[in-house]
Design a protein around this motif. Structure first.
Motif, PDB file in Angstrom:
ATOM      1  N   LEU A 103       0.825  -1.208   0.000  1.00 21.14           N
ATOM      2  CA  LEU A 103       0.000   0.000   0.000  1.00 21.14           C
ATOM      3  C   LEU A 103       0.862   1.263   0.000  1.00 21.14           C
ATOM      4  O   LEU A 103       0.360   2.357   0.150  1.00 21.14           O
ATOM      5  N   LEU A 110      10.707  -6.035   5.366  1.00 22.94           N
ATOM      6  CA  LEU A 110       9.789  -6.128   6.502  1.00 22.94           C
ATOM      7  C   LEU A 110       8.749  -7.224   6.303  1.00 22.94           C
ATOM      8  O   LEU A 110       8.447  -7.973   7.220  1.00 22.94           O
ATOM      9  N   GLN A 168       8.238 -10.905   8.003  1.00 25.96           N
ATOM     10  CA  GLN A 168       6.812 -11.272   8.031  1.00 25.96           C
ATOM     11  C   GLN A 168       5.957 -10.281   8.808  1.00 25.96           C
ATOM     12  O   GLN A 168       5.038 -10.657   9.531  1.00 25.96           O
ATOM     13  N   ALA A 169       6.263  -9.005   8.648  1.00 27.65           N
ATOM     14  CA  ALA A 169       5.478  -7.979   9.323  1.00 27.65           C
ATOM     15  C   ALA A 169       4.132  -7.797   8.608  1.00 27.65           C
ATOM     16  O   ALA A 169       3.959  -8.238   7.473  1.00 27.65           O
ATOM     17  N   ASN A 170       3.213  -7.125   9.296  1.00 24.68           N
ATOM     18  CA  ASN A 170       1.893  -6.846   8.730  1.00 24.68           C
ATOM     19  C   ASN A 170       2.027  -6.000   7.462  1.00 24.68           C
ATOM     20  O   ASN A 170       2.566  -4.896   7.478  1.00 24.68           O
ATOM     21  N   VAL A 186      -0.244  -4.502   5.523  1.00 26.73           N
ATOM     22  CA  VAL A 186      -1.023  -3.264   5.443  1.00 26.73           C
ATOM     23  C   VAL A 186      -0.284  -2.139   6.172  1.00 26.73           C
ATOM     24  O   VAL A 186      -0.076  -1.052   5.623  1.00 26.73           O
ATOM     25  N   VAL A 187       0.158  -2.422   7.404  1.00 23.45           N
ATOM     26  CA  VAL A 187       0.791  -1.369   8.197  1.00 23.45           C
ATOM     27  C   VAL A 187       2.132  -0.976   7.581  1.00 23.45           C
ATOM     28  O   VAL A 187       2.487   0.206   7.527  1.00 23.45           O
ATOM     29  N   SER A 188       2.886  -1.956   7.091  1.00 25.59           N
ATOM     30  CA  SER A 188       4.170  -1.624   6.473  1.00 25.59           C
ATOM     31  C   SER A 188       3.963  -0.722   5.249  1.00 25.59           C
ATOM     32  O   SER A 188       4.721   0.226   5.035  1.00 25.59           O
ATOM     33  N   LEU A 202       1.448   1.356   4.762  1.00 22.80           N
ATOM     34  CA  LEU A 202       1.075   2.691   5.240  1.00 22.80           C
ATOM     35  C   LEU A 202       2.303   3.436   5.726  1.00 22.80           C
ATOM     36  O   LEU A 202       2.480   4.627   5.447  1.00 22.80           O
ATOM     37  N   ALA A 203       3.193   2.705   6.433  1.00 25.41           N
ATOM     38  CA  ALA A 203       4.420   3.335   6.922  1.00 25.41           C
ATOM     39  C   ALA A 203       5.254   3.826   5.744  1.00 25.41           C
ATOM     40  O   ALA A 203       5.845   4.903   5.791  1.00 25.41           O
ATOM     41  N   LEU A 204       5.269   3.045   4.675  1.00 33.01           N
ATOM     42  CA  LEU A 204       6.043   3.418   3.492  1.00 33.01           C
ATOM     43  C   LEU A 204       5.494   4.707   2.882  1.00 33.01           C
ATOM     44  O   LEU A 204       6.256   5.581   2.457  1.00 33.01           O
ATOM     45  N   ILE A 224       3.792   7.089   4.528  1.00 34.82           N
ATOM     46  CA  ILE A 224       4.087   8.204   5.434  1.00 34.82           C
ATOM     47  C   ILE A 224       5.559   8.586   5.331  1.00 34.82           C
ATOM     48  O   ILE A 224       5.910   9.768   5.218  1.00 34.82           O
ATOM     49  N   PHE A 225       6.424   7.568   5.322  1.00 37.68           N
ATOM     50  CA  PHE A 225       7.862   7.822   5.213  1.00 37.68           C
ATOM     51  C   PHE A 225       8.189   8.497   3.873  1.00 37.68           C
ATOM     52  O   PHE A 225       8.952   9.459   3.821  1.00 37.68           O
TER      53      PHE A 225
END
Lengths: 310, 364
Positions: A38, A82, A87-89, A91-93, A95-97, A99-100
């Protein structure tokens, strides 16, 4: 509507659709491998700013495109590390991408605000192709980055559906455990296509800052990365349909832009809302159809793969 | 040889150490970018100057009573939006539309304030709160309806509505709501004093803080004690199990999306009433997006969300305070994004134990 106006709108639909198309093609490849990213909006922004900065520094827009690919690819690498390795979430990764990427592009781009690019991509004609009545002015009066997509789309389609690597890619996205048991390296394939997705998103961003509106503005993607993500669902993970969809979006963008010239007295703010409403509308229609026909996403989309748990 | 072994439960040390390490690494990342960015300036930059920037941020955010109150002022919308986003996340509903819901809440409150300016404060303020909650809630409910009935991806629809809400507010402040005495700036008329949320003491810290604290306490109890909280938790963990147990998932999705939007709407109301005191362009510098980080860092725990909001509020105030020395304010978003990366990456230590083994003989 006069024919000239129709031609102008259709031709603008292509240029307005091209940045979305690059990003959507990238996301098609990424999601085919089973990874949801995302962060397209963030990767596009980083692509737009790094492309712009390099084109200014080197005075060569192609080096700008190269820098945009590296920038988008590097962003995607973070996501791959990630989500594939750790194996991080997803969706959140993603979104972090975004924002970053928004922050990073604003940070790098601060000194480039208001500088016009000297050497941007300009329309070029392609001999007899551009002389074809009606079709010529619509399809063949564009810049090279548009022509690249005419080759890229069929190539990616062929890659996915007609080659061995494409078969492996689809297998990894559909059922990583069985692909793994057949000796296909799930992790490697996911890394490759996530990074490739980031590179394509980067070019999409660079198209905005080097061809479509040759300048750098903070948040200049204005949601096109998200529209690209939505488009992938509409395109049922097929590059040809992604191309078709991108041009529809480009057309709506172009209509909003031209409506006042056509005598439509609606405040521009409402016309600018059109692509976003249309995205929601398309998502609803596609989801309904997908439910009826059982056309689904890649089977393992969004799920991390852990070799020890298969 | 290094090997990962699955843990049965996260360790306490990990739950404290991972966030601290993540914050540290995110700040280091920011420092590296500041250093590289500084190299392009004619005089170059030293690491000492990079740390001076950070010290300036810390000083600006918590070094004075003014800085501290500004930090709390920035934390209030983050708290409310973060709490709102977190209840959706609990049900695995990826509501990333808090930014739009915030704008619509501000719109609703401003509409009341501008159209019924003769009302006394004790009628006006409750009406504005109500309007903010309803408008924000509806903006959350809109993508909730296709999600609940058709399974339409809410991540994208909530996000698309952010752009629509921002364009709507811009239309108003550039068009019908524009203040004729506003020197052509995109601003509405200022609100009457009766439409301004009271502040606490002599600071700019306003009543919105009380909203946030009350909601946090209420949520904490509701999630723990009530049947509703139980259903939300179960649906979030497995919607299939929940439907076998006879829970009404459709109704819960609609309710949670409304509540989630309503809290962001309340944040918008508080901001427009207490801080801006009129409707204006750019009423939120991305509170709705930062709320996503707040909710995730706070592990969806209401009290942790209050605390994380304070930290990120301090980061924002600190970021603004060093802008005058030529540091782009965008560094705040960068550090926030990096923070989320490190937290996500660090979670592997919660799930796995790293075991070192000497060269063991292959047995059996």
């Amino acid at each position: 509507m006069s024919q000239e106006l129709l031609i102008t709108i259709l031709a603008t639909a292509i240029t307005a659709g091209t940045p979305i198309l690059y990003a959507a093609l990238g996301e098609v490849m990424t999601e085919r491998s089973g990874i949801l990213n995302l962060g397209v909006e963030g990767m596009m922004l980083v692509g737009a700013v790094s492309g712009f900065a390099f084109a200014i520094k080197t005075n060569d827009p192609w080096l700008g495109v190269l820098a945009a690919m590296l920038g988008g690819g590097a962003m995607a690498l973070i996501h791959a590390f990630l989500t594939v390795t750790l194996q991080a979430n997803q969706v959140v990764s993603g979104l972090a991408l975004t924002i970053f990427g928004t922050g990073l592009s604003g940070f790098i781009g601060k000194s480039y605000i208001g500088i016009p690019v000297v050497n941007s991509f300009k329309p070029v004609t392609l001999g007899f192709l551009s002389d074809i009545p009606f079709l010529g002015p619509i399809f063949f009066h564009h810049d090279y980055l548009v022509y690249v997509t005419y080759l890229l789309v069929p190539t990616l389609w062929f890659l996915i559906y007609r080659t061995r690597p494409g078969l492996n890619l689809r297998a990894v996205g559909e059922n990583p455990a069985s692909a793994d048991s057949l000796g296909v390296s799930v992790y490697r394939i996911r890394y490759i296509y996530v990074i490739m997705g980031g590179m394509l998103a980067g070019i999409g961003g660079a198209y905005l800052s080097l061809a479509y509106a040759p300048t750098w503005l903070e948040n200049m993607t204005a949601g096109r990365g998200w529209i690209a993500v939505a488009l992938v669902i509409f395109a049922t993970w097929n590059p040809l349909r992604a191309m078709f969809g991108s041009y529809i979006f480009g057309g709506i963008d172009a209509l909003g832009f031209r409506a006042q010239a056509m005598g439509v007295m609606i405040p521009s703010f409402f016309l600018k809302m059109l692509p976003y409403f249309f995205t929601i509308f398309v998502l609803i229609m596609v989801t309904r159809k997908a439910m009826a026909n059982r056309v689904g996403s890649p089977g393992a989309l969004g799920l991390p793969y852990d070799r020890e748990e298969r | 040889m290094i090997k990962l072994e699955r843990r049965s439960a996260p360790s306490l040390a990990g739950m404290i150490l991972i966030p601290l390490t993540a914050i540290f690494l995110a700040l280091i990342t920011g420092a590296i970018f500041l250093y590289i960015n500084g190299l392009t300036s004619p005089k170059g930059i030293t690491w000492g100057q990079v740390f001076a920037v950070y010290f300036g941020m810390l000083e600006g955010a918590v070094g004075s009573s003014y800085g501290l109150s500004e930090t709390i002022v920035k934390a209030i919308p983050l708290m409310l939006c973060g709490l709102g986003v977190s209840i959706a996340f609990r049900m695995q509903l990826w509501n990333i539309g808090a930014e739009g819901q915030f704008h619509m809440g501000a719109f609703g409150a401003a509409w009341v304030a501008l159209n019924f300016s003769h009302l006394p404060a004790y009628v006006m303020l409750p009406l504005m709160v109500l309007a903010g909650i309803i408008c924000g809630g509806i903006w959350g409910l809109l993508p909730g309806i296709p999600r609940a009935y058709l399974g339409v991806n809410e991540t994208i629809t909530t996000l698309m509505l952010n752009y629509v809400a921002i364009l709507w507010v811009n239309y108003l402040v550039f068009g019908p709501w524009k203040d004729p005495q506003g020197m052509n700036f995109p601003l509405s008329k200022p609100f009457e004093p009766s439409a301004i949320l009271p502040t606490l003491g002599n600071s700019r810290v306003h009543f919105g803080l009380v909203f946030a604290l009350v909601i946090a306490v209420f949520l904490w109890f509701a999630l723990r004690q009530s049947r509703w909280g139980y259903e939300v938790t179960v649906i979030g963990e497995s919607s299939r199990a929940a439907s076998y147990a006879g829970m009404n998932i459709t109704k819960n999705i609609l309710m949670v999306m409304f509540l989630s939007g309503a809290m962001a709407g309340l944040a918008g109301m508080a901001e427009v009433s207490a801080i801006a005191q009129r409707m204006q362009q750019g009423i939120s510098p991305g509170y709705g997006y930062t709320a996503i980080i707040v909710a995730w860092l706070g592990k969806l725990n209401p009290f942790a969300i209050l605390f994380v909001s304070f930290l990120l509020g301090a980061l924002q105030v600190g970021g603004y305070s060093v802008q005058s020395s030529g540091v782009p304010a965008a560094i705040v978003f960068m550090i926030q994004g990096a923070l989320l990366f490190f937290i996500l990456g660090g979670e592997i230590f919660n799930r796995y134990k790293i075991v070192y083994r000497g060269k063991t003989k292959m047995e059996v």
